[in-house]
Design an enzyme around this catalytic site. Structure first.
Site, short mmCIF file in Angstrom:
data_model
loop_
_atom_site.label_atom_id
_atom_site.label_comp_id
_atom_site.label_asym_id
_atom_site.label_seq_id
_atom_site.Cartn_x
_atom_site.Cartn_y
_atom_site.Cartn_z
CD GLU A 90 -2.92 -1.12 0.18
OE1 GLU A 90 -3.10 -0.05 -0.44
OE2 GLU A 90 -3.56 -2.16 -0.06
CB CYS B 126 -5.84 -2.83 6.41
SG CYS B 126 -6.05 -4.61 6.68
CG HIS C 190 -4.23 -5.23 1.94
ND1 HIS C 190 -4.49 -3.89 1.75
CD2 HIS C 190 -4.96 -5.59 3.03
CE1 HIS C 190 -5.34 -3.47 2.67
NE2 HIS C 190 -5.64 -4.48 3.46
NE ARG D 263 -20.95 8.39 16.41
CZ ARG D 263 -21.18 8.11 17.69
NH1 ARG D 263 -20.69 8.90 18.63
NH2 ARG D 263 -21.90 7.07 18.04
#
Length: 213
Positions: A78, A141, A165, A88
């Site tokens: 990534e 992730c 990943h 939230r």
């Protein structure tokens, strides 16, 4: 040099997570370099806290987090983690959402400072399907990649950091129709090649790479 490699525990009803299964099989030493391993929970905040505690108690040059990306055909380093940690977010393994307001003073996003293109090409050179990703999603992730960037900026300026990943492994897709998978041996082979590059290369190559899915 010394590297910390983390792998997430099982989540979403799975009995295993290929990320941690692969991390466990990585060599403890690559050349003259040391590879330490840490299982972290697939839980917002708790994952970051565990990694930060490890960094406070041990000295590392590089931290790479490994996570599962079901539906992907390739191993995907990534490039960027985005800041969604001021919203939230769920706590307690996805139960009641609560206001966390984590690091509002952080950047909008953090780019990995590892040679992610060179790492991707090194895996492909070993016959391992790999591509560079520009989207780590919006789950834990991405959270841990962003938090590694924040920790680098605020507390550990000398570390290199990144996230990779990995696909499902075959036993996970027996009852999942039309889902790609990759053997655990192949995942370990790819991660080892990527780690070797992370240890040995400071600058990335300047080529066009990237996937957003």
């Amino acid at each position: 040099m010394r590297m910390l490699v983390t792998g997430f525990d099982p989540f979403g009803g799975e009995v295993l997570n290929p990320a941690w299964e692969a991390v466990k099989l990585l060599p403890d030493r690559i050349g003259n370099h040391t590879v330490d391993k840490l299982e972290i929970p697939t839980v917002f905040n708790k994952s970051k806290d565990l990694v930060e505690s490890k960094l406070q108690n041990e000295t590392y040059d590089i931290v790479i987090a490994i996570g599962q990306a079901g539906g992907r055909f390739e191993i995907t380093p990534e490039r960027i983690g985005i800041n969604i940690d001021d919203a939230r977010i769920p706590d307690n393994e996805g139960q009641q959402p609560i206001d966390k307001k984590i690091q509002r003073d952080g950047e909008t996003a953090y780019f990995s400072n590892l040679p992610v293109k060179r790492m991707t090409e090194a895996m492909k050179a070993q016959g391992v399907p790999a591509s560079l990703s520009h989207s780590a999603g919006t789950f834990v992730c991405n959270h841990i990649l962003y938090q590694l960037g924040y920790l680098h900026e605020q507390k550990f300026p000398n570390i290199k950091f990144g996230f990779i990943h990995v696909p499902f492994i075959p036993e996970q897709v027996v009852h999942k129709a039309n889902q790609p998978s990759m053997s655990l041996d192949t995942i370990v082979k790819g991660l080892t090649a990527a780690i070797e590059v992370a240890f040995d290369s400071d600058e990335d190559i300047k080529i066009a790479l990237g996937s957003t899915h």
